[in-house]
Scaffold this motif. Sequence first.
Motif, mmCIF file in Angstrom:
data_model
loop_
_atom_site.group_PDB
_atom_site.id
_atom_site.type_symbol
_atom_site.label_atom_id
_atom_site.label_comp_id
_atom_site.label_asym_id
_atom_site.label_seq_id
_atom_site.Cartn_x
_atom_site.Cartn_y
_atom_site.Cartn_z
ATOM 1 N N TYR A 94 -0.960 11.560 8.279
ATOM 2 C CA TYR A 94 -0.667 10.208 8.751
ATOM 3 C C TYR A 94 0.315 10.295 9.917
ATOM 4 N N ILE A 95 -0.054 9.709 11.049
ATOM 5 C CA ILE A 95 0.807 9.684 12.228
ATOM 6 C C ILE A 95 1.242 8.228 12.435
ATOM 7 N N PRO A 96 2.509 7.931 12.217
ATOM 8 C CA PRO A 96 2.942 6.528 12.217
ATOM 9 C C PRO A 96 3.292 6.007 13.603
ATOM 10 N N GLN A 114 6.054 15.091 2.957
ATOM 11 C CA GLN A 114 6.755 14.309 3.969
ATOM 12 C C GLN A 114 6.320 12.851 4.015
ATOM 13 N N ASN A 115 5.888 12.294 2.876
ATOM 14 C CA ASN A 115 5.455 10.897 2.898
ATOM 15 C C ASN A 115 6.600 9.953 3.252
ATOM 16 N N ASP A 116 7.837 10.384 2.987
ATOM 17 C CA ASP A 116 8.971 9.520 3.306
ATOM 18 C C ASP A 116 9.508 9.743 4.720
ATOM 19 N N GLY A 144 8.714 12.979 11.176
ATOM 20 C CA GLY A 144 7.927 11.972 11.868
ATOM 21 C C GLY A 144 6.488 11.804 11.448
ATOM 22 N N TYR A 145 6.045 12.532 10.409
ATOM 23 C CA TYR A 145 4.673 12.375 9.925
ATOM 24 C C TYR A 145 4.596 12.972 8.526
ATOM 25 N N TYR A 184 0.817 -1.208 0.000
ATOM 26 C CA TYR A 184 0.000 0.000 0.000
ATOM 27 C C TYR A 184 0.856 1.267 0.000
ATOM 28 N N ARG A 185 2.087 1.133 0.441
ATOM 29 C CA ARG A 185 2.947 2.300 0.532
ATOM 30 C C ARG A 185 3.191 2.933 -0.853
#
Length: 205
Positions: A101-103, A136-138, A110-111, A74-75
């Motif tokens: 998205y908060i992982p 900041q997806n990475d 960090g997000y 999905y990434r």
Amino acid sequence: MLTRLPNPAAFLSLGLVLLSAAMSHAEQFVLFDVTFPYTKADADNAKPNPSHYYVKGDKLNAERPKDWTAPVDYRHGTVHVRLEVIEKPAGGEPTTWSVCYIPNKGQRHGYGCLGTDVYHETGVYEKEIPMTSFWQNDDIVWSEGIKEMHLVIKDNSGGSGHAHKRPDHEKFFPTKIRMTLIQISTGAKYDPTLVPNLPPAAGRK
């Protein structure tokens, strides 16, 4: 008496059909589907950050994958964002939501966040976004999964335009929305028929 053996090719074909059908159910999932009113008081009193609506706990799909990279990727897929604006103050003030998205495990900042379309009136707004293209997806360790989501109401001035800061906040509040995020795996296509409780497509933007 001669017994005719089944055609191996037919068995192979049937197996591929069954495998494809099984995989299709794993190619998308609803990360969350929330409907909520939102007032100026809600925005002012949101903790820890104003203008935020927090999607966590039982508001998130409990069956979301722990690892977003395997066995289903999905990434590197897409996310289908469906925003239904049910109530909005008159006047057509441009409004948008950041969706963050908060992982469980982050890196650097960090997000990461994507944005809905800017809208001026009630209605349904839909867009599909590559998971590798948003801000900041990475900075997310996708193999460790997502623990919560933050929805942030803003004007159209940019990333810092939180609606509660506006002196004319009555142009944004009160509002009521339904937001649904559907995660789609690499190579798959969004299928609205697999999303529970969606109304007919009429009226979508």
